[in-house]
Design a protein around this motif. Structure first.
Motif, mmCIF file in Angstrom:
data_model
loop_
_atom_site.group_PDB
_atom_site.id
_atom_site.type_symbol
_atom_site.label_atom_id
_atom_site.label_comp_id
_atom_site.label_asym_id
_atom_site.label_seq_id
_atom_site.Cartn_x
_atom_site.Cartn_y
_atom_site.Cartn_z
ATOM 1 N N ARG A 33 0.640 -1.295 -0.111
ATOM 2 C CA ARG A 33 -0.119 -0.101 0.117
ATOM 3 C C ARG A 33 0.930 1.258 -0.179
ATOM 4 N NH1 ARG A 33 -3.164 -2.774 3.589
ATOM 5 N NH2 ARG A 33 -2.467 -1.313 5.954
ATOM 6 N N ALA A 34 1.678 1.107 1.446
ATOM 7 C CA ALA A 34 2.754 2.372 0.985
ATOM 8 C C ALA A 34 3.608 2.490 -0.293
ATOM 9 C CB ALA A 34 3.764 2.499 1.435
ATOM 10 N N SER A 35 3.860 1.298 -1.170
ATOM 11 C CA SER A 35 4.306 1.833 -2.142
ATOM 12 C C SER A 35 3.929 2.236 -3.708
ATOM 13 C CB SER A 35 4.839 0.107 -2.746
ATOM 14 O OG SER A 35 6.182 -0.274 -1.906
ATOM 15 N N LEU A 36 2.189 1.367 -3.619
ATOM 16 C CA LEU A 36 1.227 2.013 -4.241
ATOM 17 C C LEU A 36 0.967 3.750 -4.217
ATOM 18 C CD1 LEU A 36 -1.148 -1.043 -4.859
ATOM 19 C CD2 LEU A 36 0.386 -0.491 -6.359
ATOM 20 N N ARG A 37 0.508 4.107 -3.195
ATOM 21 C CA ARG A 37 1.406 4.849 -3.040
ATOM 22 C C ARG A 37 1.960 6.433 -3.452
ATOM 23 N NH1 ARG A 37 -0.967 3.706 2.401
ATOM 24 N NH2 ARG A 37 1.488 4.708 2.679
ATOM 25 N N GLN A 38 3.263 5.498 -3.139
ATOM 26 C CA GLN A 38 4.555 6.264 -3.520
ATOM 27 C C GLN A 38 4.589 6.682 -4.852
ATOM 28 O OE1 GLN A 38 7.318 3.575 -1.074
ATOM 29 N NE2 GLN A 38 6.913 5.067 0.694
ATOM 30 N N ALA A 39 3.629 5.440 -5.441
ATOM 31 C CA ALA A 39 4.693 5.639 -7.036
ATOM 32 C C ALA A 39 3.585 6.543 -7.430
ATOM 33 C CB ALA A 39 3.897 4.296 -7.407
ATOM 34 N N GLU A 40 2.594 6.597 -6.305
ATOM 35 C CA GLU A 40 1.645 7.863 -7.429
ATOM 36 C C GLU A 40 2.024 8.804 -7.367
ATOM 37 O OE1 GLU A 40 -1.720 7.976 -9.623
ATOM 38 O OE2 GLU A 40 -0.680 5.470 -9.050
ATOM 39 N N ALA A 41 2.466 9.477 -6.016
ATOM 40 C CA ALA A 41 3.378 10.709 -6.234
ATOM 41 C C ALA A 41 4.620 10.646 -6.912
ATOM 42 C CB ALA A 41 4.446 10.148 -4.557
ATOM 43 N N ALA A 42 5.413 10.333 -6.435
ATOM 44 C CA ALA A 42 6.267 10.221 -7.870
ATOM 45 C C ALA A 42 6.119 9.949 -9.520
ATOM 46 C CB ALA A 42 7.315 7.966 -8.350
ATOM 47 N N HIS A 43 4.190 9.626 -9.815
ATOM 48 C CA HIS A 43 4.205 9.781 -10.696
ATOM 49 C C HIS A 43 3.175 11.837 -11.050
ATOM 50 C CE1 HIS A 43 0.730 9.353 -14.798
ATOM 51 N NE2 HIS A 43 0.454 9.754 -13.955
#
Length: 147
Positions: free
Chosen positions: A81-91
């Motif tokens: 879940r944290a990785s998915l949130r971080q991926a959205e922040a990166a995007h």
């Protein structure tokens, strides 16, 4: 597991491209056997490594693989879940950077640019995230060179 362990040691040696390749290989193994767990985290790790190595195209590819898991209806682990949130922040950070490049220099004042850059940087710091993962998540700090 072998690819993840290999990636951990490569991270400790600051061999960013090889570590990114090892994380990407781990994602492929998980996908080949139908496992989704850890794939968002492993693909984000690969993205971070490629980003640090300056391989923007590969980094973007791994970021999209990570983001693709947002579409799946699954109860993700806290790490994923944290990785998915971080991926959205990166995007979002990548989109903001691309928009800024398209708008050009003359459309905004220097103060506006610095405020936006500061806000974007406080939201997403890929290098800091990578080093946090090396030191805390993978405990690779024990294998790092003193320099």
């Amino acid at each position: 597991l072998v690819n993840v362990r290999r990636a951990t040691f490569l991270l400790a040696l600051f061999q960013w491209q090889a570590a990114g390749d090892a994380f990407a290989d781990a994602v492929k193994v998980y996908q080949s056997v139908g496992r989704r767990a850890l794939c968002p985290s492993l693909s984000l790790n690969s993205h971070l490594c490629y980003n640090r190595a300056g391989l923007e195209e590969r980094a973007a590819e791994m970021l999209e693989i990570c983001r693709s898991y947002n579409k799946e209806k699954k109860k993700w682990s806290p790490l994923d879940r944290a990785s998915l949130r971080q991926a959205e922040a990166a995007h979002r950070a990548n989109e903001a950077k691309a928009e800024e490049a398209q708008e050009g220099e003359g459309s905004k004042g220097e103060e506006d640019k610095s405020q936006e850059a500061s806000a974007m940087e406080s939201t997403w710091r890929p290098v800091m995230m990578l080093y946090l993962k090396i030191c805390l998540v993978y405990r690779g700090v024990n294998f790092m060179k003193p320099d």
